[in-house]
Design a protein around this motif. Structure first.
Motif, PDB file in Angstrom:
ATOM      1  N   TYR A  13      37.723 -13.336 -35.533  1.00 15.60           N
ATOM      2  CA  TYR A  13      36.668 -13.796 -34.644  1.00 15.60           C
ATOM      3  C   TYR A  13      37.425 -14.535 -33.258  1.00 15.60           C
ATOM      4  O   TYR A  13      37.163 -14.159 -32.323  1.00 15.60           O
ATOM      5  N   TYR A  14      38.199 -15.533 -33.660  1.00  9.33           N
ATOM      6  CA  TYR A  14      38.657 -16.153 -32.533  1.00  9.33           C
ATOM      7  C   TYR A  14      40.034 -15.428 -32.027  1.00  9.33           C
ATOM      8  O   TYR A  14      40.249 -15.639 -30.713  1.00  9.33           O
ATOM      9  N   PHE A  15      40.732 -14.747 -32.846  1.00  6.89           N
ATOM     10  CA  PHE A  15      41.932 -13.991 -32.216  1.00  6.89           C
ATOM     11  C   PHE A  15      41.285 -12.922 -31.327  1.00  6.89           C
ATOM     12  O   PHE A  15      42.156 -12.500 -30.314  1.00  6.89           O
ATOM     13  N   GLY A  16      40.240 -12.485 -31.508  1.00  9.72           N
ATOM     14  CA  GLY A  16      39.766 -11.358 -30.846  1.00  9.72           C
ATOM     15  C   GLY A  16      38.943 -11.686 -29.684  1.00  9.72           C
ATOM     16  O   GLY A  16      38.311 -10.749 -28.946  1.00  9.72           O
ATOM     17  N   ASN A  17      38.498 -12.935 -29.546  1.00 12.66           N
ATOM     18  CA  ASN A  17      37.452 -13.303 -28.651  1.00 12.66           C
ATOM     19  C   ASN A  17      38.374 -13.785 -27.255  1.00 12.66           C
ATOM     20  O   ASN A  17      39.252 -14.865 -27.264  1.00 12.66           O
ATOM     21  N   ARG A  21      41.713 -17.195 -25.512  1.00 15.20           N
ATOM     22  CA  ARG A  21      42.799 -16.438 -25.284  1.00 15.20           C
ATOM     23  C   ARG A  21      43.947 -17.885 -24.940  1.00 15.20           C
ATOM     24  O   ARG A  21      44.981 -17.793 -25.441  1.00 15.20           O
ATOM     25  N   ASN A  22      43.630 -18.578 -24.329  1.00 16.07           N
ATOM     26  CA  ASN A  22      44.258 -19.808 -23.782  1.00 16.07           C
ATOM     27  C   ASN A  22      44.676 -20.674 -24.940  1.00 16.07           C
ATOM     28  O   ASN A  22      45.984 -20.868 -25.034  1.00 16.07           O
ATOM     29  N   ASP A  23      43.624 -20.837 -25.890  1.00 17.52           N
ATOM     30  CA  ASP A  23      44.059 -21.727 -26.989  1.00 17.52           C
ATOM     31  C   ASP A  23      45.211 -20.784 -27.816  1.00 17.52           C
ATOM     32  O   ASP A  23      46.104 -21.472 -28.718  1.00 17.52           O
ATOM     33  N   ASN A  39      57.954 -11.451 -38.982  1.00 14.21           N
ATOM     34  CA  ASN A  39      57.613 -11.773 -40.279  1.00 14.21           C
ATOM     35  C   ASN A  39      56.972 -13.164 -40.481  1.00 14.21           C
ATOM     36  O   ASN A  39      56.819 -13.328 -41.653  1.00 14.21           O
ATOM     37  N   ASP A  40      56.896 -14.007 -39.559  1.00 11.39           N
ATOM     38  CA  ASP A  40      56.463 -15.352 -39.828  1.00 11.39           C
ATOM     39  C   ASP A  40      54.600 -15.348 -39.607  1.00 11.39           C
ATOM     40  O   ASP A  40      54.125 -16.551 -39.413  1.00 11.39           O
ATOM     41  N   GLU A  41      54.126 -14.442 -39.297  1.00 14.49           N
ATOM     42  CA  GLU A  41      52.792 -14.318 -39.016  1.00 14.49           C
ATOM     43  C   GLU A  41      51.931 -14.838 -39.896  1.00 14.49           C
ATOM     44  O   GLU A  41      51.008 -15.521 -39.525  1.00 14.49           O
ATOM     45  N   PRO A  42      52.039 -14.669 -41.155  1.00 15.70           N
ATOM     46  CA  PRO A  42      50.950 -15.337 -42.081  1.00 15.70           C
ATOM     47  C   PRO A  42      51.107 -16.981 -42.148  1.00 15.70           C
ATOM     48  O   PRO A  42      50.034 -17.553 -42.239  1.00 15.70           O
ATOM     49  N   LEU A  43      52.441 -17.517 -42.158  1.00 11.34           N
ATOM     50  CA  LEU A  43      52.280 -19.023 -41.516  1.00 11.34           C
ATOM     51  C   LEU A  43      51.590 -19.094 -40.501  1.00 11.34           C
ATOM     52  O   LEU A  43      50.884 -20.150 -40.483  1.00 11.34           O
ATOM     53  N   PHE A  44      51.953 -18.561 -39.394  1.00  7.48           N
ATOM     54  CA  PHE A  44      51.309 -18.826 -38.088  1.00  7.48           C
ATOM     55  C   PHE A  44      49.717 -18.774 -38.255  1.00  7.48           C
ATOM     56  O   PHE A  44      48.935 -19.608 -37.866  1.00  7.48           O
ATOM     57  N   ASN A  45      49.208 -17.489 -38.776  1.00  4.97           N
ATOM     58  CA  ASN A  45      47.864 -17.639 -38.991  1.00  4.97           C
ATOM     59  C   ASN A  45      47.045 -18.708 -39.934  1.00  4.97           C
ATOM     60  O   ASN A  45      46.058 -19.335 -39.647  1.00  4.97           O
ATOM     61  N   GLU A  46      47.966 -19.105 -40.947  1.00  6.38           N
ATOM     62  CA  GLU A  46      47.422 -20.211 -41.585  1.00  6.38           C
ATOM     63  C   GLU A  46      47.337 -21.663 -40.965  1.00  6.38           C
ATOM     64  O   GLU A  46      46.319 -22.221 -41.011  1.00  6.38           O
ATOM     65  N   TRP A  47      48.517 -21.651 -40.127  1.00  5.09           N
ATOM     66  CA  TRP A  47      48.413 -22.797 -39.366  1.00  5.09           C
ATOM     67  C   TRP A  47      47.305 -22.860 -38.208  1.00  5.09           C
ATOM     68  O   TRP A  47      46.638 -24.027 -37.902  1.00  5.09           O
TER      69      TRP A  47
END
Length: 188
Positions: A13-17, A21-23, A39-47
């Motif tokens: 929801y938030y990544f697609g809205n 975008r600025n946040d 390769n660090d995308e899962p850690l970023f998404n969790e954070w």
């Protein structure tokens, strides 16, 4: 167990809205700096889900629960409220019940959790240490973090060697996936 896709709905929801975008760009910059590896995308998404504070002062989970952008009924939405009670860091495995649960101790504060878990119980042993997030799911705890590497301290040569290792690990500050990323770059 947490229903499949529960946490993913929040990020989608938030990544697609476009309103956020600025946040999201600010989060990318805070987490990765100028170089954004794939390769660090899962850690970023969790954070982003649990730790990043949006411009309105709320985390993604708090926003999702309070604003209810997908009009989820309250009884189903309750899981998002309970997920806001979560604990991140280095955890030591105290007990393994195959195909059922783990007893974990967070090294930073010695807090102990009985965690419902199936698959990891076949890979990890008493004494091992790993980085994860433990979250409340309605009435029990589960692992909800990105998959991380376990440090197989269960294979230490002696009890003394293992005690020294645990003492060293207790002094390492890992409060968020951003800290975990820095730690893993140094040690793995």
């Amino acid at each position: 167990m947490i229903p499949k896709g529960t946490i993913r709905k929040v990020g989608e929801y938030y990544f697609g809205n476009p309103n956020y975008r600025n946040d999201i760009f600010r989060g990318l910059s805070e987490f990765f700096g100028k170089n954004i590896p794939n390769n660090d995308e899962p850690l970023f998404n969790e954070w982003m889900t649990y730790n990043f504070i949006f411009s309105d002062g709320k985390t993604m989970l708090e926003k999702f629960y309070n604003e209810n952008p997908l009009n989820i009924p309250l009884y189903r939405r309750e899981i998002y409220k309970t997920l806001t009670e979560n604990y991140y860091g280095l955890f030591e495995v105290l007990e393994v019940v195959p195909f059922k649960s783990l007893k974990l101790r967070r090294l930073s504060d010695k807090k102990i959790f009985d965690v419902s878990e199936i698959s990891l119980t076949m890979e990890i042993e008493i004494g091992d240490v790993f980085i994860t997030r433990v979250a409340k799911i309605i009435d029990h705890y589960q692992l909800v973090g990105a998959d991380g590497k376990a440090i197989k301290s269960s294979q230490a040569k002696s009890k003394k060697e293992r005690e020294v290792f645990l003492k060293q690990m207790e002094s390492i500050k890992i409060d968020t996936p951003k800290d975990a990323l820095a730690f893993c770059k140094m040690y793995f």
